[in-house]
Design an enzyme around this catalytic site. Structure first.
Site, PDB file in Angstrom:
ATOM      1  N   HIS B  14      10.422  10.614  -1.497  1.00  9.86           N
ATOM      2  CA  HIS B  14       9.091  10.254  -1.990  1.00  9.86           C
ATOM      3  C   HIS B  14       8.943  10.523  -3.473  1.00  9.86           C
ATOM      4  CE1 HIS B  14       7.075   8.852   1.602  1.00  9.86           C
ATOM      5  NE2 HIS B  14       7.991   9.569   2.207  1.00  9.86           N
ATOM      6  N   GLY B  47       2.581   2.938   7.144  1.00  8.80           N
ATOM      7  CA  GLY B  47       3.644   3.772   6.569  1.00  8.80           C
ATOM      8  C   GLY B  47       3.107   4.466   5.331  1.00  8.80           C
ATOM      9  N   GLU B  69       0.968   7.086   9.455  1.00  7.18           N
ATOM     10  CA  GLU B  69       2.281   7.572   9.029  1.00  7.18           C
ATOM     11  C   GLU B  69       2.997   8.204  10.222  1.00  7.18           C
ATOM     12  OE1 GLU B  69       4.261   7.347   6.423  1.00  7.18           O
ATOM     13  OE2 GLU B  69       5.683   8.710   7.379  1.00  7.18           O
ATOM     14  N   GLU B 116       3.702  -0.394   1.456  1.00  4.80           N
ATOM     15  CA  GLU B 116       4.891  -0.496   0.606  1.00  4.80           C
ATOM     16  C   GLU B 116       6.060  -0.337   1.558  1.00  4.80           C
ATOM     17  OE1 GLU B 116       7.910  -0.282  -0.624  1.00  4.80           O
ATOM     18  OE2 GLU B 116       7.765   1.551  -1.827  1.00  4.80           O
ATOM     19  N   GLU B 125      16.714  -1.638   5.392  1.00  2.11           N
ATOM     20  CA  GLU B 125      16.073  -0.338   5.526  1.00  2.11           C
ATOM     21  C   GLU B 125      14.591  -0.364   5.145  1.00  2.11           C
ATOM     22  OE1 GLU B 125      18.655   2.470   3.527  1.00  2.11           O
ATOM     23  OE2 GLU B 125      20.174   2.284   5.090  1.00  2.11           O
TER      24      GLU B 125
END
Lengths: 341, 341
Positions: B14, B47, B69, B116, B125
């Site tokens: 992140h 997400g 999330e 995103e 991925e």
């Protein structure tokens, strides 16, 4: 030991090093601008890797180069490189650990040892021990080492990428994320590139050594304790550690990994302070600290690094000290007065 | 599935994304410059990660934001972030996979889905499937998607970091090292940043989709066959693939990962040609190829990428085609004549 050499077989590690331009240019210039030192000499390249430094030495005029490489890069890459550059008559590629290598009984010792052995914060995951072994066993008296001297620097610094950036990420406060991020990273020093603006001091020498006479034992533990006065105001959030190595010769070359020099793959090593120890400092603020760089008990190639903040009110300051504490201002004024009388 | 979410708990992933300025600025501008679209609306962030995009939406005036999330970042990070920014009345953090989420029976569907989700070469991925699941289950008719459109580009290119650099590394030919390096890397596409000079063509669209109507099945396999004429002369050593995503709104924002745009953490995806297929091409040379991007059988989030060079003498060229082959020159001239009469 075996893991270390297996890792070096990973060509991508070599790709990274060979595309590190400041590293390449330093070795190239150190050798090529001092050809008179290499002309007709016998050279040993310790940890030759792909063989590129051996090729430089041969091109600089060496008579014989032993390219000693413990990983199978010796046979997989270095042999080809030497052949493709027409240097097989000069460079002997030897697939061996330096510690197992024996010079032919008729052979003379070497005039020069060349090696790129430096790890993070100079010693971590480096291979200086092997270079010192080679020096003690294979170098002629008065022989040369490339590089020959190393200096490690430390400076109090800001670490915006772990602190300030997160206070306002496009209008959002991510302070707690940053705390967790620092916690996750706190078990090891950060290898990151700082900018000159991040330094609160230009850096003081925390260790210097000449490779000609340093011993392996002296590398077991390096400690340093100092009070340094900041040269500009700023947020003290960590200590930045970097190194320089210097090569012999009239055209002396220095390879620097300072935040003021172009970025290398070593970047800098930053020990980040815990939040409660961070302080916004004026210039001339005294920062007292102690660094301990100690060989890991489990793996002699690894070094643990500890930095401890000390109390500048308790620790003895250097004389003179440019910090803003009354005692130091008075001492400095007194010394200045004595100088002018 | 579980590995994927565990990896996302690694805060350093992140950190990388949140310090990717072109990424951050694109989402920030897409939302903040189109506040009228968000005012009093219900938004879903699929997400949500640290929750930063949910915070943007709330700050832009959304009435309610579901921050969904699946990893424990939801509880470890996003909850704090929302609270520290005074947005708990607007943003509801939900620790769940989107596929397991159920809207309260009294709740209306959402006006906007923000996500995103992009991976390397757009789909690898990534998590577009989850966004499409959210669209199909939770988005109102005529609802908006941020981003709403994606385009994948491909261009023949040079790859100096894997070819030319190694022909002369400070006077040493490392060609064979480079061959071995390419071989080691040949099992997967390279994620590297090219410079505009490396492109032999500005890039042609190899796939375009509107997220409003694309189906999961359409994502299983994307193929493309084309003959493209180089726009400058150069060494053809690979194919460079990049993507752009576009956001809705009057102030339409595009996030581009092109070699001509500022570097992002996605960089570009380069499929490197084997040595024997590399050619030095004049400008207007026809390059015929076929790309297949196919979901991996073992892991639906992964995509295998295959590029096959075809024979431009055999393949059908587009009409018009700006390549230097006689047929195409004649056709182009003919079309131009028809245009002017």
């Amino acid at each position: 030991m075996n893991t270390y050499f297996t890792e070096y077989e990973n060509l991508e590690v070599h790709e990274l090093m060979l595309r590190d331009r400041p590293r390449q240019e330093a070795y190239y210039n150190a050798i090529m601008k001092n050809k008179e030192l290499f002309k007709d000499k016998v050279v040993m390249d310790v940890g030759a890797g792909t063989g590129i430094l051996s090729a430089f030495c041969a091109q600089a005029g060496a008579r014989l180069v032993y390219a000693i490489e413990a990983s199978n890069l010796a046979t997989k890459v270095a042999l080809d490189l030497i052949e493709d550059n027409g240097l097989t008559n000069i460079v002997k590629v030897i697939h061996s650990q330096i510690e197992d290598f024996v010079l032919p009984s008729s052979a003379e010792k070497v005039d020069i040892i060349v090696s790129e052995w430096m790890g993070f914060y100079l010693l971590h995951e480096g291979m200086l021990d092997s270079v010192l072994f080679a020096r003690d066993n294979f170098l002629k008296p008065n022989g040369l080492l490339f590089p020959s001297e190393c200096t490690i620097y430390v400076a109090p610094c800001s670490v915006p990428s772990l602190y300030d950036y997160w206070q306002n990420v496009d209008g959002v406060n991510m302070g707690k994320f940053a705390s967790k991020l620092r916690l996750q990273k706190s078990t090891r020093p950060e290898i990151i590139q700082l900018t000159p603006n991040d330094l609160l001091h230009e850096g003081i020498v925390f260790h210097w050594m000449s490779l000609l006479d340093v011993s392996t034992q002296e590398l077991d533990e390096i400690s340093f304790k100092e009070v340094v006065a900041t040269q500009i105001a700023g947020k003290h959030q960590g200590f930045c550690i970097w190194f320089e190595v210097q090569f012999p010769g009239e055209e002396s070359v220095v390879l620097s990994t300072s935040p003021l020099a172009p970025e290398t793959h070593w970047k800098q090593c930053v020990v980040v302070l815990p939040e409660e120890s961070c302080e916004t400092l004026d210039d001339k603020s005294p920062v007292a600290f102690q660094i301990l760089m100690k060989r890991s008990a489990n793996d002699a190639r690894k070094y643990n690094l500890e930095v401890e903040l000390l109390d500048p009110n308790v620790e003895e300051h250097p004389v003179p000290c440019s910090c803003h504490m009354t005692k130091c201002i008075l001492t400095e004024a007194h010394l200045k007065m004595m100088d002018t009388t």
